[in-house]
Design an enzyme around this catalytic site. Structure first.
Site, PDB file in Angstrom:
ATOM      1  CE1 TYR A 179      -3.096   2.972   0.452  1.00  0.00           C
ATOM      2  CE2 TYR A 179      -3.345   2.461   2.515  1.00  0.00           C
ATOM      3  CZ  TYR A 179      -3.691   3.379   1.633  1.00  0.00           C
ATOM      4  OH  TYR A 179      -4.564   4.285   1.911  1.00  0.00           O
ATOM      5  CE  LYS A 207      -6.232   2.541  -1.717  1.00  0.00           C
ATOM      6  NZ  LYS A 207      -6.584   2.953  -0.381  1.00  0.00           N
TER       7      LYS A 207
END
Length: 338
Positions: A179, A207
């Protein structure tokens, strides 16, 4: 006022809530066991749209599981691939460890097993992240979304980040998703770090909330043979992300406009680019409003207009002023959503 429905909705699923308890793209990865962990052998397909869920609070500032239940019943009508819990939008840094785990436990009981539950487990130390990841897995999370440690960002070299994520992945009983959210952490995962970590059998995706489409496309291209999936971290560049090969999106705006975002995904998969482009344009200003401009307080305010429970944030986040509420409403109404 609820947004108009512009996609056929999935059949609502029955949610078992217990107040006292809790298409196109690369092929999904198949896992093999890794040292120190118990990596699953089944495939994990990340493709689709995910709302990073907000955390509702009572008037006394406690986590409100009843309101969370109400929101999940409404979200069951939207064709989401799954849900992200305890990410940035969920105010995870402001929750205690016990609160974070309880929210995941409750959601796992409420959400259909067909829906993926991705839990934010990132902490500042590697040891704490490993512990949190194991606990989230025990509460029912399907995968761990691990944000970059950033407090000592000057020391977060490529070598340090690779070591951190490798140690977490080796110990994790569930797949790990990287992330990168530089707007919050001041630290973007370097390309070479992502490309190295993509080779690990228990690191399945990224992500990326940075908004650099050139970088996102490069990472999709360079990890194509690694069976590694890249997810857009914002609705503002979702169309562009699909064009360069992203697998899906984890978008704060999905808490409000979930059906239109799922429609955008469908339009991209069917090659309906003119319709997709028009829809994307209408999503840009509302997305900016609930992310960069007004943040989580703006998102929670917008949720109220669309029939969801937003409520207050946890201090030190403050509610919007009257002027800000008016401006936020204009960002939605001028694009035809209110």
């Amino acid at each position: 006022m609820r947004a108009p429905r512009i996609l056929p909705l999935l059949r609502p699923r029955s949610l078992c809530w217990r107040p006292t308890g809790t298409e196109s793209g690369s092929a999904p990865r198949r896992f093999s066991a890794v040292a120190g962990g118990a990596a699953p052998s089944q495939r994990l397909d990340l493709r689709g749209i995910y709302p990073p869920l907000t955390t509702p609070f009572t008037s006394r500032g406690e986590v409100d599981c009843h309101r969370l239940e109400e929101n999940m019943r409404l979200y069951a009508e939207v064709p989401f691939r799954g849900f992200v819990v305890q990410g940035s939008t969920g105010e995870a840094p402001y929750l205690t460890q016990q609160e974070r785990l309880e929210v995941v436990r409750r959601l796992r009981q409420a959400v259909s097993k067909e829906k993926l539950l991705l839990a934010g487990t990132g902490c500042e130390s590697t040891r704490a992240t490993i512990e949190m990841t194991a606990q989230m897995a025990d509460k029912g999370a399907d995968a761990a979304l691990v944000v970059t440690p950033c407090y000592y960002r000057g020391s977060m070299t490529s070598a340090a980040l690779i070591h951190h994520y490798t140690e977490v992945a080796e110990a994790s009983p569930i797949p790990v998703i990287l992330y990168s959210v530089p707007a919050n952490t001041g630290l973007e995962l370097p390309n070479e770090v992502v490309l190295t970590l993509a080779q690990h059998p228990n690191i399945v995706g990224l992500k990326d909330s940075g908004g650099n489409i050139t970088r996102l496309g490069l990472l999709v291209h360079r990890t194509h043979h690694e069976d590694f999936q890249v997810l857009a971290g914002s609705a503002g560049f979702l169309l562009a992300s699909y064009i360069v090969g992203a697998a899906g999106g984890i978008c704060a705006l999905a808490n409000v406009l979930g059906t239109p975002l799922c429609q955008l995904e469908s339009l991209c998969h069917t090659g309906s680019w003119n319709e997709a482009r028009e829809l994307q344009r209408r999503l840009i200003e509302p997305n900016i409003a609930v992310t960069y401009k007004f943040g989580i307080p703006g998102l929670k305010q917008a949720m109220e207009w669309f029939g969801y429970y937003g409520g207050l944030c946890r201090a030190p986040l403050l509610p919007l002023s009257k002027t800000q509420v008016t401006e936020l409403h204009q960002d939605f109404s001028s694009n035809g959503w209110l």
